[in-house]
Structure formats: C-alpha cells, structure tokens
Design an enzyme around this catalytic site. Structure first.
Site, PDB file in Angstrom:
ATOM      1  N   ASP A   1      64.234  20.736  29.577  1.00 36.38           N
ATOM      2  CA  ASP A   1      65.378  19.899  29.927  1.00 36.38           C
ATOM      3  C   ASP A   1      64.928  18.831  30.923  1.00 36.38           C
ATOM      4  O   ASP A   1      64.949  19.060  32.125  1.00 36.38           O
ATOM      5  CB  ASP A   1      66.468  20.736  30.587  1.00 36.38           C
ATOM      6  CG  ASP A   1      66.816  22.009  29.813  1.00 36.38           C
ATOM      7  OD1 ASP A   1      65.895  22.671  29.331  1.00 36.38           O
ATOM      8  OD2 ASP A   1      67.991  22.325  29.724  1.00 36.38           O
ATOM      9  N   THR A   2      64.542  17.672  30.426  1.00 40.81           N
ATOM     10  CA  THR A   2      63.969  16.627  31.274  1.00 40.81           C
ATOM     11  C   THR A   2      64.298  15.274  30.671  1.00 40.81           C
ATOM     12  O   THR A   2      64.522  15.160  29.469  1.00 40.81           O
ATOM     13  CB  THR A   2      62.434  16.794  31.385  1.00 40.81           C
ATOM     14  OG1 THR A   2      62.130  18.121  31.784  1.00 40.81           O
ATOM     15  CG2 THR A   2      61.824  15.830  32.380  1.00 40.81           C
ATOM     16  N   THR A   3      64.298  14.203  31.505  1.00 36.66           N
ATOM     17  CA  THR A   3      64.528  12.871  30.979  1.00 36.66           C
ATOM     18  C   THR A   3      63.766  11.838  31.801  1.00 36.66           C
ATOM     19  O   THR A   3      63.117  12.173  32.791  1.00 36.66           O
ATOM     20  CB  THR A   3      66.038  12.561  30.906  1.00 36.66           C
ATOM     21  OG1 THR A   3      66.248  11.460  30.037  1.00 36.66           O
ATOM     22  CG2 THR A   3      66.628  12.291  32.280  1.00 36.66           C
TER      23      THR A   3
END
Length: 545
Positions: free
Chosen positions: A363-365
């Site tokens: 879960d990364t951006t």
C-alpha cells in the site's frame, strides 16, 4: 507577469490535478507535492493516509537546499525485541513482510506504528513551501466531501489481489471495523466496484478539524486523545508518549554516479543505497550494447539485483540502531567486486525465512514535481499494508507498519522500541551540470529499487522518453526468482531458464512497482506515469514573479 512550464506526475489523476492547480496558482514544487499527497490520502485510501509514513527528497537550487525529509513510522515503545519471537511463521519471498501467528503484526491494533505522514507533510510545507497547511489540505477536503469514485487500480487492490503466504485479504482487513465495512465494502462484504463512490463522512470531519487546529492536533490534541483512547481500549501498542515524542528528521541524500549523471538517493532505512549499488554495478558493463530486454541484459540485471539484495538483507537497517556500512556499500570498489563475481558466473543466493511463497501487495503511492524555478520534490508515502483499523469517528486507516520488522531478535531489521522499519521507498533525483534533470520514484514494496534501476537505465543507456522509461516491460528480482512482466516474450526468457534462472511470469502486463517520472529538458518537460496505477503527468504554466 511571465509564465514558464512546470510538471507533476502522480499515481492518481485527482492528485496530479491538485498539484497542477497549486503550480498554476504560483505555489512551488513542495506546495504542489504536499497538496497532491494529501489528496492521495483521500482518493486512494488503501495506498496512503494521514496515519501512514513516507520519504520526501527536496532540491531548491536557488536557495541552496537539498534535503531528505524522513517521516517514517516508528515502532511503539512497547514493541520489545522479543514480542513475536515465538510466533514467527514465514517471510514473504520478496523480503517485504513477516507473517506471525494470528497475523497480529500486520492487522489489528498491535500492528500499528507511530504515524509520520501528517507530521512530515506539515513539516515540509512549513519549512520549504509557501502555502498554508489549511490551503494545502483544501483539495483533499473537497474530494472527501464529494466522495471518491473507485478507480480500476483501487478495485484491483481492494477486491482482486490475492493475499498469499498466510497474510490477510484486503476485504478481511477492511471488515475489522464498522467504518471499514461501511465505507469500503458492499452488502456482500466485497470491495465496492469501479465507478461506485466511497463515502466516509468521519474522514471529512477529521480533515476539517485538522484544517482548523493544525497537524499538531494529531499528535498532542483532541485527535491524539481519541487515538490513544481507542488504542487503550483494544490493547494497542501505540501510546500517548509515542505520539507526543514523534519527530520528523532531515538527513542529507546519499550519492552515486551513473555514466555522467549524479544520482541522489534517500539514505537508510530507505532504499536509495540498493538503487545506487545496482547502478554502480551496471556501470561496469556496456549495457546499451546488450540491447534493451535482451536475454543477455536481463541475465546481467537479474544477477546484479540479487547481489545488492543480499547486501540489503545483510547490512541495512535503521542506522539509529544498527551500523550500516554505507561507504563500503556505495564504493566503486565494492561495485567492481560484484561485477567481477557476475563475470565469473558466481551465482548469488538470496535466502528467505520460508522460501517459495508468492509476494504480497503493498500500500504505497508516489508524486514527483519540478517547478518552473527548477525546484524538485519526489515523495513516496505508504500505509505499509494497512492495519485495517479505523477508530470510530475518525475515518482514516492506520498503517500496518510492524509486519515489516523481523520477529527474530538480533538482526538488522529486527523490531525494537522506536525503530524505523527497513523500507524500499526510494525517491530519487538525477542531476547533470549541477541542475535537477529528473525526479522519480515508485510505489511497490521491495520491487521499487529494481523498477527504478531499470527506469534510469532506460533513460540513460537506451535513450527512452519519460513515458517509455516507466512503461517498458520490467523484471523484478527480490529473491532467487526472476519475475517477468507478461509483455516480455518467452523467446527472451527461455535462455534465462536454460542458464539456470528460476523464471516466474506475472499475469500482469504492467507489473513490479509503478515508476513515476518528471524529466526536464531545458524549459520543457517530459512526464511518465506507469499505466498500472491509473496516474498521469501534467505540464502546466506557472506564473513567475
């Protein structure tokens, strides 16, 4: 008033637009990056959030500023080194996470590290931006009030990606709290479908409160009190002292060289050292002569990535707690030694606690900006894998940071009070002639350094445009397996298998992290957003005073 070009690339159209509007209104690269990041926390809430953590590299040449803003989450003071020593089950083969009995380190109240995102973004804005905290939060608030439309990548992650190796499915995480069920899941218990709208009035109320009270309220105000009360009620490790004592830090970038380009990376416990090491090794070979994605090039790349992964697993941890031999790891002598092993066909062996299990989603951006003044910001932020926990009335997901710590005491990445987890977050700036020529970064867990290595090679050795560089088929090597995009032909990978490589083929055409890039060429720009994340790069005209 004159205007000059500026550009932003982000993993969500809404975030890129928010940052672009800031640039069009005269804000600088940091203002734009922070506004985009806050927007990401709302429009892509499984990838990032105000209770997450991250890394931000900033260069402002006219002000003589070049710094790395570290807002990594820290293990709570109650996270003693032996807390899960008797519960270990396995490690994902990419080295991203550890699974323990009951999944208590990855989901639920005991998986939460001290959040850093809100403090980090507010810190960067106050020191290097020109906009107020409330104004930078404005675009995110507007999306929160309207509700968020489920995009393809959000649905892919929320409903279709399968958790393997004993980790929990996203649906099961989101079902842990009443807000998670109401905001994200349909009546069938499945993540809402593309085109449907997520509504989370509690998150809207929290953001409105923070816009009035400021980011500090999250750490030692009303919001902090509500967080602590929830943690106490559910035996969470996070305490009032953890929140009160949280500090954003700034550190100098680490440096490498690649064929005349200066590479500025984020130091440990982030992943810049692994990226620079890989480039230093590849610089010992005529990569361009091998041909892009030829069997010979992929064989060289695979062995390079294995050797630097071994170094990461062996040496890299939180430098506040373990010595990291940076001078050795980044030296040309060490790179030449690794290159010699590759030429001699000495095979690297990447060991894992429990091999043979597929890797997990992350879960990364990402957001990258270069403004008209030449200021650059590249920002990676994350929830790790979300804990699934949402305090009643607050609306935001907490990080699931603690799954990234090794439950075995005495190792560089072992858990301990106040430690930062080893991370592959890798916001990068590329320099030529003393000027920033590229800002890049990616989400994607331990696949990030290998994806960004290939992005840099695509630009420098193969002369690709920004979009070609981020969208070309990639491999990922974080274990002894060589994972390949489904767009790489079998007539290329068959020779790898014949040479003894274990090749696994992804079902995805766009796989293995998601590089985003802004590339400067004079007063014009090129931008790239990896298609797997729905993002976009936008060039706008920025007023100059």
């Amino acid at each position: 008033m004159t205007k000059r070009a500026a550009m932003i690339s982000a993993a969500q159209p809404e975030a890129a637009e928010a940052g672009a509007r800031v640039l069009m209104e005269g804000g600088n690269a940091v203002d734009a990056a922070v506004a985009a990041a806050f927007t990401q926390c709302v429009v892509d809430p499984l990838m990032a959030g105000i209770a997450g953590y991250g890394t931000l590299q900033i260069a402002m040449p006219d002000r003589g500023i070049h710094t790395c803003v570290d807002f990594c989450a820290r293990a709570p003071a109650a996270a003693r080194p032996d807390i899960w020593a008797d519960l270990q089950v396995n490690e994902t083969p990419d080295g991203y996470a550890f699974v323990v009995a009951g999944n208590v380190n990855e989901a639920g109240y005991q998986s939460i590290g001290t959040p850093g995102t809100l403090a980090g973004l507010a810190h960067a804005l106050s020191r290097y931006g020109t906009w107020s905290f409330a104004d930078a939060l404005g675009p995110a608030l507007a999306h929160a009030r309207d509700g968020v439309v489920v995009r393809p990548h959000m649905y892919q992650y929320g409903a279709l990606d399968r958790a393997r190796g004993g980790m929990l499915e996203t649906n099961r995480r989101l079902a842990l709290t009443a807000t998670g069920r109401a905001a994200y899941l349909g009546q069938d218990g499945v993540f809402k479908r593309p085109g449907e709208r997520l509504r989370n009035p509690d998150l809207t109320a929290t953001l409105e409160h923070l816009a009035r009270a400021g980011a500090g309220d999250f750490y030692h105000g009303e919001i902090a009190d509500r967080i602590v009360a929830d943690m106490r009620a559910h035996d969470g490790l996070l305490s009032a002292e953890d929140l009160n004592n949280y500090q954003v830090t700034e550190v100098a970038p680490i440096w490498g060289d690649y064929r005349g380009w200066r590479v500025a990376g984020f130091p440990p416990p982030a992943g810049g050292v692994t990226l620079i090491q890989a480039l230093h090794v590849l610089a010992n070979f005529d990569v361009a002569a091998l041909g892009h994605n030829s069997a010979q090039y992929l064989q060289l790349l695979a062995e390079t990535l294995k050797w630097v992964t071994i170094d990461k697993d062996t040496h890299v941890g939180d430098p506040d707690f373990v010595p990291v031999p940076l001078d050795h790891l980044l030296s040309q002598e060490h790179a030449a030694d690794l290159a010699g092993r590759i030429r001699a066909q000495v095979r690297a062996d990447v060991t894992r606690l429990s091999p043979g299990l597929p890797p997990e989603p992350r879960d990364t951006t990402q957001v990258c900006v270069i403004d008209a003044q030449g200021n650059a910001a590249t920002l990676t932020h994350s929830l790790g894998t979300s804990s699934g926990i949402i305090t009643d009335g607050l609306g935001f997901l907490y990080n699931g940071l603690l799954s990234g710590f090794d439950p075995r005491p005495g190792r560089p990445a072992s858990i301990g009070p106040g430690k930062r987890r080893t991370s592959s977050q890798c916001p990068v700036l590329l320099f030529r002639d003393g000027q920033v020529h590229a800002a890049l970064g990616a989400p994607g867990g331990t696949a990030i350094p290998s994806a960004l290595t290939q992005t840099v090679v695509n630009l420098v050795d193969f002369g690709m445009t920004a979009l070609e560089a981020v969208a070309s088929p990639r491999i990922s090597v974080t274990s002894n397996a060589v994972e390949v995009s489904n767009r790489i032909p079998r007539y290329v990978t068959d020779p790898l298998t014949a040479q003894g490589q274990t090749v696994t083929r992804s079902h995805l055409s766009y796989a293995f992290a998601a590089p985003h890039l802004v590339l400067r060429a004079g007063h014009a720009f090129q931008g790239g957003a990896d298609p797997q994340r729905d993002g976009v790069a936008l060039q706008v005209m920025q007023p100059q005073r």
